[in-house]
Design a protein around this motif. Structure first.
Motif, short mmCIF file in Angstrom:
data_model
loop_
_atom_site.label_atom_id
_atom_site.label_comp_id
_atom_site.label_asym_id
_atom_site.label_seq_id
_atom_site.Cartn_x
_atom_site.Cartn_y
_atom_site.Cartn_z
N PRO A 63 25.88 20.13 -54.30
CA PRO A 63 25.95 18.73 -53.87
C PRO A 63 26.86 18.50 -52.67
CG PRO A 63 27.46 19.05 -55.70
CD PRO A 63 26.80 20.39 -55.45
N GLY A 64 27.69 19.52 -52.33
CA GLY A 64 28.72 19.31 -51.32
C GLY A 64 28.20 19.00 -49.93
N ASN A 65 26.94 19.34 -49.66
CA ASN A 65 26.42 19.10 -48.31
C ASN A 65 26.37 17.62 -47.94
OD1 ASN A 65 24.35 18.64 -50.16
ND2 ASN A 65 22.74 19.42 -48.83
N LYS A 66 26.47 16.75 -48.94
CA LYS A 66 26.45 15.31 -48.67
C LYS A 66 27.73 14.61 -49.16
CE LYS A 66 21.41 15.08 -48.83
NZ LYS A 66 21.30 15.09 -47.37
N TYR A 67 28.79 15.39 -49.34
CA TYR A 67 30.03 14.84 -49.89
C TYR A 67 31.04 14.41 -48.83
CZ TYR A 67 29.53 15.76 -54.94
OH TYR A 67 29.15 15.73 -56.26
N PHE A 68 30.83 14.77 -47.56
CA PHE A 68 31.90 14.57 -46.57
C PHE A 68 31.45 13.68 -45.42
CE2 PHE A 68 32.70 18.46 -48.87
CZ PHE A 68 34.02 18.26 -49.26
N TYR A 69 32.40 12.89 -44.94
CA TYR A 69 32.11 11.89 -43.91
C TYR A 69 32.09 12.57 -42.54
CZ TYR A 69 32.03 7.29 -41.73
OH TYR A 69 31.65 6.17 -41.03
N THR A 70 31.02 12.33 -41.80
CA THR A 70 30.90 12.89 -40.46
C THR A 70 30.67 11.76 -39.45
OG1 THR A 70 28.51 13.21 -40.70
CG2 THR A 70 29.95 15.06 -41.32
N ALA A 71 30.96 12.05 -38.20
CA ALA A 71 30.76 11.08 -37.13
C ALA A 71 30.41 11.85 -35.86
CB ALA A 71 32.01 10.24 -36.93
N SER A 72 30.06 11.13 -34.84
CA SER A 72 29.75 11.74 -33.55
C SER A 72 30.98 11.64 -32.64
CB SER A 72 28.58 11.03 -32.89
OG SER A 72 28.47 11.40 -31.52
N PRO A 73 31.23 12.67 -31.85
CA PRO A 73 32.34 12.58 -30.89
C PRO A 73 32.17 11.42 -29.92
CG PRO A 73 31.53 14.84 -31.07
CD PRO A 73 30.55 13.97 -31.79
N ASP A 74 30.93 10.91 -29.80
CA ASP A 74 30.68 9.81 -28.88
C ASP A 74 30.97 8.45 -29.52
OD1 ASP A 74 29.80 11.60 -26.92
OD2 ASP A 74 27.76 11.59 -27.71
N ASP A 75 31.20 8.43 -30.84
CA ASP A 75 31.51 7.17 -31.51
C ASP A 75 32.83 6.62 -31.01
OD1 ASP A 75 29.20 7.35 -33.00
OD2 ASP A 75 30.19 8.17 -34.78
N ASP A 76 32.92 5.31 -30.94
CA ASP A 76 34.17 4.65 -30.56
C ASP A 76 35.08 4.59 -31.79
OD1 ASP A 76 36.25 3.14 -29.64
OD2 ASP A 76 35.06 1.35 -29.18
N THR A 77 36.11 5.40 -31.81
CA THR A 77 37.05 5.43 -32.94
C THR A 77 38.42 4.88 -32.54
OG1 THR A 77 37.67 7.72 -32.41
CG2 THR A 77 35.88 7.40 -34.01
N SER A 78 38.44 4.11 -31.45
CA SER A 78 39.72 3.63 -30.93
C SER A 78 40.43 2.67 -31.89
CB SER A 78 39.51 2.93 -29.58
OG SER A 78 38.62 1.83 -29.71
N MET A 79 39.66 2.03 -32.78
CA MET A 79 40.26 1.08 -33.71
C MET A 79 40.82 1.75 -34.96
SD MET A 79 37.48 -2.03 -33.68
CE MET A 79 38.39 -2.93 -34.94
N VAL A 80 40.50 3.03 -35.17
CA VAL A 80 40.87 3.70 -36.42
C VAL A 80 42.38 3.84 -36.52
CG1 VAL A 80 40.68 5.84 -37.74
CG2 VAL A 80 38.67 4.93 -36.54
N VAL A 81 42.93 3.42 -37.66
CA VAL A 81 44.36 3.53 -37.93
C VAL A 81 44.62 4.82 -38.67
CG1 VAL A 81 46.31 2.52 -39.16
CG2 VAL A 81 44.67 1.04 -37.99
N ARG A 82 45.56 5.62 -38.17
CA ARG A 82 45.87 6.91 -38.80
C ARG A 82 47.37 7.15 -38.79
NH1 ARG A 82 44.05 11.45 -35.87
NH2 ARG A 82 44.23 12.66 -37.80
N PRO A 83 47.84 7.95 -39.75
CA PRO A 83 49.26 8.30 -39.79
C PRO A 83 49.56 9.63 -39.10
CG PRO A 83 48.25 8.91 -41.85
CD PRO A 83 47.15 8.33 -40.99
#
Length: 594
Positions: A171-191
């Motif tokens: 089942p692991g092939n659908k367990y993890f979140y992926t995105a495209s490097p072209d996605d705008d992630t500028s709003m993402v808050v991270r520590p």
């Protein structure tokens, strides 16, 4: 009329409808609810009514925070985990030194892991063999309530699930979140300052996996309800093994959504409500605490309407209290205390000053001025501390947390080290122990453990400075020496805890009112739920002797009063009492305890 179980099923369906409102599911909500309830082994024969707004805690509840191997048996400086696994040694330590002062123990992640001292879990179902077994964990639960981590945002890149992801296997092939490097992630808050996306070659091509914390900690994709079911199974296992308190690690980052900060989203809050519903229906006495190292106002939202977390980490307390004692000025701490809403029945603040992580600075944002934070950081660095950084939306670096053993952080003031280290350290805990909420005490604060620079060098991690590993024999030798720093700290803190646990006015939900005693005295009033006991908690937070006017505290002249710490009676006719540098008094009325 619906049965209790039918009402529960309907409630679970409503949770799911909110969580997955924007997701096209392959199964209907009723089917998914049935799978989750079956996984939790909840059915019409074992579900009862849950009484809302019930306090499942008292003034006697104290949590000790420790790693499973914070105290170990050694043979010629080599860890002896074959005959004396660390969890067995921890039990010996707890039974000998903590049984009369502490009734719960938070064992930090005790599962197989690959990094982050346990928070990169390889296998959620087994105990790390280097620590012991489930049997050793359950032996600890014979005398102490167990608080365990549910590391729910991410797992190890070495887990079986992630290997399945790489191999494109269920089942692991659908367990993890992926995105495209072209996605705008500028709003993402991270520590963290590491790249958000990890490029990973899989049997299905190149994927870019979302990693909020590190590239060894790969984020789950809860848009897939199978992930939710997998964690329902994990939760049920932990309940079966005796877990009383669930710490939801990094829960604020659980749900991701494009063009959003990916923190504190409504889907995340609804997921917490769902976990609460499931857990309390298996064990009505089980408790959820959310670990959300975020600004204070955001943190408070995890109470919901007393239907999310039972408890929230009081993350603003450590930086504000440390700042108070380093500056000798309680203005900021007092202002924050006055702004904090009382926790309604059925909820509580989880108070702490130190933990396995550093002293977070994000929870001080908006509470301490920027120049005050800069001064605090500089002072802690001068005392041998480290600083971990985060990136802001505009790419700038800001201090995220200060890494230092608390006893070292309080070795002096902003003027430099002085002779009041122990007094200042005990004062910090006396303030924390009396506050509204449940106290969490880090083992290295209980033992007065100092900075471990060797471990920082060995691991390359700033947080290792406050994650010392004690040899049990060496620790006993220190604790038996009445002149040692560790003996003095343990003795003074356990004495305070003995006193605290006997006072109804220190119930986590008892009334609290902040006193106005100037900048150098920090005080608050507590009153028991039945209004029979009042305690005025007053601390001198500077290095001068302070005269306290009893009229300023507003003691009722017709009552008899005693300082619970010194056992000295308060003579109203004297008009004043004097407090030595960093001395605390807990002034209680004499009342009929029956």
């Amino acid at each position: 009329m619906q049965t209790v179980f039918e009402q529960l099923r309907e409630k679970v369906i409503l949770h799911l409808q909110t969580i997955y409102a924007d997701i096209d599911l392959t199964k209907d909500y009723g089917t998914l609810a049935d799978e989750i309830l079956a996984t939790m082994r909840l059915n019409s024969s074992n579900v009862g009514h849950i009484t809302p707004h019930t306090n499942l805690w008292t003034e006697e509840d104290i949590v000790l925070i420790t790693y499973g191997d914070s105290v170990i048996e050694t043979t010629d400086d080599v860890v002896d985990s074959s005959n004396n696994p660390p969890l067995a040694t921890l039990k010996v330590f707890l039974d000998k030194y903590c049984a009369k002062a502490i009734n719960h123990v938070h064992i930090l992640p005790f599962f197989p892991y690959s990094s982050d001292d346990g928070f990169s879990v390889i296998d959620y179902s087994t105990v790390n063999q280097g620590l012991g077994s489930w049997e050793h964990v359950q032996q600890i639960t014979e005398n102490f309530g167990l608080m365990a981590d549910l590391v729910i945002n991410h797992c190890s890149s070495r887990s079986a699930w992630f290997q399945q992801f790489i191999n494109d296997q269920a089942p692991g092939n659908k367990y993890f979140y992926t995105a495209s490097p072209d996605d705008d992630t500028s709003m993402v808050v991270r520590p963290r300052t590491s790249p958000l996306l990890r490029e990973t070659e899989t049997a299905d091509g190149t994927k870019h996996v979302w990693c909020t914390f590190s590239h060894d900690q790969v984020d789950f994709d809860f848009r897939n309800p199978d992930v939710l079911i997998a964690f329902a199974e994990i939760i049920r296992l932990y309940l079966d093994k005796g877990t009383r308190i669930f710490r939801l690690d990094a829960i604020a980052f659980l749900w991701k959504k494009k063009n959003s900060p990916c923190i504190n989203l409504e889907e995340t809050h609804e997921a917490v409500r769902l976990f609460r519903t499931l857990i309390e229906n298996v064990d009505p006495n089980a408790i959820i605490i959310t670990e959300t190292n975020i600004p204070n106002r955001q943190n408070l939202t995890y109470f919901g309407n007393a239907n999310e977390a039972h408890g929230i980490y009081n993350f603003s307390l450590p930086p504000l209290l440390v700042n108070t004692l380093l500056t000798g000025d309680c203005t900021y701490l007092k202002s924050w205390m006055m702004s904090m809403p009382p926790a309604q029945n059925g909820t509580f603040y989880f108070n702490f000053i130190a933990s396995h992580d550093g002293i977070g600075l994000r929870p001080a944002e908006g509470l301490l001025a920027d120049e005050e934070i800069d001064s605090l950081v500089n002072c802690v660095q001068s005392f041998g501390g480290k600083v971990s950084w985060r990136s802001t939306e505009d790419g700038k670096q800001k201090p995220y947390e200060m890494n230092i053993a608390l006893i070292d952080a309080l070795q002096g003031t902003i003027e430099g080290p002085d002779q009041w280290q122990i007094e200042r350290f005990i004062c910090a805990h006396a303030i924390m122990f009396g506050l509204e909420g449940v106290p969490g005490l880090y083992i290295h604060s209980l033992l007065g453990t100092t900075n471990d620079y060797d471990k920082v060098v060995n691991t390359g991690q700033n947080r290792s400075i406050n994650r010392h590993r004690w040899s049990y024999d060496k620790l006993v030798e220190e604790l038996d020496d009445v002149h040692s720093l560790h003996h003095q700290v343990l003795t003074k803190l356990t004495q305070l805890l003995h006193i605290r646990r006997a006072q109804p006015a220190f119930h986590p939900n008892a009334t609290q009112f902040t006193l106005q005693l100037g900048r150098k005295l920090f005080g608050y009033w507590r009153q028991s739920l039945n209004r029979q006991q009042s305690i005025f908690c007053v601390s001198n937070i500077c290095n001068e002797v302070i005269e306290v006017n009893l009229s300023d505290i507003n003691l009722i002249g017709t009552d008899e009063w005693i300082d619970l710490i010194s056992q000295q009676h308060i003579v109203m006719e004297q008009g004043t009492i004097h407090l030595e540098p960093y001395q605390t008094v807990w002034i209680s009325n004499m009342f009929d305890r029956d």
